[in-house]
Design an enzyme around this catalytic site. Structure first.
Site, PDB file in Angstrom:
ATOM      1  CD  GLU A   1      42.876  41.347  34.255  1.00 15.49           C
ATOM      2  OE1 GLU A   1      44.003  41.564  33.754  1.00 15.49           O
ATOM      3  OE2 GLU A   1      41.855  41.940  33.892  1.00 15.49           O
TER       4      GLU A   1
ATOM      5  CG  HIS B   1      41.456  42.347  40.083  1.00 11.88           C
ATOM      6  ND1 HIS B   1      41.332  43.718  40.126  1.00 11.88           N
ATOM      7  CD2 HIS B   1      40.682  41.935  39.044  1.00 11.88           C
ATOM      8  CE1 HIS B   1      40.531  44.111  39.140  1.00 11.88           C
ATOM      9  NE2 HIS B   1      40.102  43.049  38.475  1.00 11.88           N
TER      10      HIS B   1
ATOM     11  CG  HIS C   1      35.417  44.205  39.440  1.00 14.95           C
ATOM     12  ND1 HIS C   1      34.733  43.591  38.411  1.00 14.95           N
ATOM     13  CD2 HIS C   1      36.738  44.078  39.128  1.00 14.95           C
ATOM     14  CE1 HIS C   1      35.597  43.122  37.524  1.00 14.95           C
ATOM     15  NE2 HIS C   1      36.821  43.389  37.934  1.00 14.95           N
TER      16      HIS C   1
ATOM     17  CD  GLU D   1      40.590  53.247  61.766  1.00 16.79           C
ATOM     18  OE1 GLU D   1      40.369  54.401  61.353  1.00 16.79           O
ATOM     19  OE2 GLU D   1      39.878  52.665  62.580  1.00 16.79           O
TER      20      GLU D   1
ATOM     21  CG  HIS E   1      38.985  46.957  35.800  1.00 20.27           C
ATOM     22  ND1 HIS E   1      39.423  46.327  34.655  1.00 20.27           N
ATOM     23  CD2 HIS E   1      38.727  45.949  36.672  1.00 20.27           C
ATOM     24  CE1 HIS E   1      39.394  45.012  34.826  1.00 20.27           C
ATOM     25  NE2 HIS E   1      38.989  44.762  36.049  1.00 20.27           N
TER      26      HIS E   1
HETATM   27  O1  2HA Z   1      37.286  38.751  34.593  1.00 22.14           O
HETATM   28  O2  2HA Z   1      38.071  41.000  36.913  1.00 22.14           O
HETATM   29  O3  2HA Z   1      39.777  42.070  35.292  1.00 22.14           O
HETATM   30  C1  2HA Z   1      37.840  39.027  35.783  1.00 22.14           C
HETATM   31  C2  2HA Z   1      38.289  40.394  35.911  1.00 22.14           C
HETATM   32  C3  2HA Z   1      39.068  40.995  34.831  1.00 22.14           C
HETATM   33 ZN    ZN Z   2      38.618  42.979  36.985  1.00 21.39          ZN
END
Ligand code: 2HA
Ligand code: ZN
Length: 271
Positions: free
Chosen positions: A115, A139, A141, A169, A210
């Site tokens: 990414e 980033h 999940h 908050e 995602h």
């Molecule tokens: O592989 O989170 O978006 C890592 C990730 C892809």
């Molecule tokens: Zn991801």
């Protein structure tokens, strides 16, 4: 100074362990980058070994020449704490901002996250908007935010409003609201451009089905945005499962909160 003692390296090691414990970093899910301050680079430049330059399909003059600490592609968050030199690397962008050179890390032949486009293009946007203050792109999940993306319309004003209503908050921490992207193919330049475009207005960008992207001045701030939004999403899902809201913080009360904390809320979410 040993590179492993830099505060940016510590930040990624500690937060990746925490993210794994929260259940947000399964397998190779998630990636992190930090735009490293010049004073930290000067402390460890003598240990850099320059690898081969890698051309990028986009040009980022706003962050040309900068150094980034970036998690490697395929790396398991579970392993970062114990294997920082294999899991992480430092890359430098060239003077035109359209290629990078690895200078440290990725010792087992790795390379930066899949990414990278979303990270670097977002860094360029956030650096300009924050007058150089924002250095973190995170980033992950986050489970409840992902689940929420299946049951709410994928519109920034609706997602933002639903999260704001869950606890006081939220509006104070992210008055500019959450940007929302429809599902897109991960790991491509297109999702990078789309993410960076939303980063012009938001530090949180939800990738439907995602995960979530956050920008911040520090790891605490970026992570704090995500943990707060994820908790609000968790409560929203519980409320929905319990039969739906009977009452919530009203638009008028949200405006009062914004006034009390001197923040400018996303106008569209105060419908
Ligand atoms: O592989 O989170 O978006 C890592 C990730 C892809
Ligand atoms: Zn991801």
């Amino acid at each position: 100074m040993n590179i492993l003692d830099l505060s940016c390296v510590n930040d990624i090691r500690n937060i990746s362990r925490l993210i794994f414990k929260k259940g947000w970093g399964e397998a190779n899910g998630g990636n992190i980058s930090i735009r490293i301050p010049a004073d930290e680079i000067n402390l460890c430049k003598n240990q850099f070994v320059r690898g081969d330059e890698v051309k990028l399909p986009y040009t980022m003059p706003g962050i040309a020449g900068e150094y980034f600490l970036v998690t490697g592609t395929g790396v398991f968050f579970r392993h970062i704490y114990d294997s920082p030199e294999e899991s992480l690397g430092i890359v430098q962008l060239n003077e035109t901002g359209d290629a990078y050179t690895p200078v440290w890390g990725y010792t087992t032949g790795g390379r930066p996250t899949s990414e990278l486009s979303s990270h670097l293009l977002s860094h360029e946007v956030r650096k300009e908007i924050s007058n150089g203050q924002n250095r973190i792109i995170l980033h992950t999940h986050a489970t409840n935010l992902i689940a929420m993306s299946f049951v709410l319309p994928l519109k920034a004003e609706i997602v933002t409003r639903e999260l704001w209503e869950m606890m006081s908050e939220c509006l104070v921490l992210f008055p500019e609201g959450v940007g929302v992207l429809d599902w897109m193919m991960p790991g491509k330049s297109e999702i990078g451009y789309a993410t960076a475009e939303l980063m012009k207005a938001h530090r949180l960008v939800l990738w439907a089905h995602h995960g979530i992207f956050a920008a911040g001045v520090s790891m605490d701030q970026a992570f704090g945005l995500i943990e707060t939004a994820d908790k609000a999403a968790e409560m929203l899902l519980k409320v929905m499962a319990a039969g739906g809201k009977q009452q919530a913080i009203s638009a008028e009360q949200l405006q009062q909160l914004a006034d009390a904390f001197n923040v400018v809320p996303l106008k569209e979410a105060l419908y």
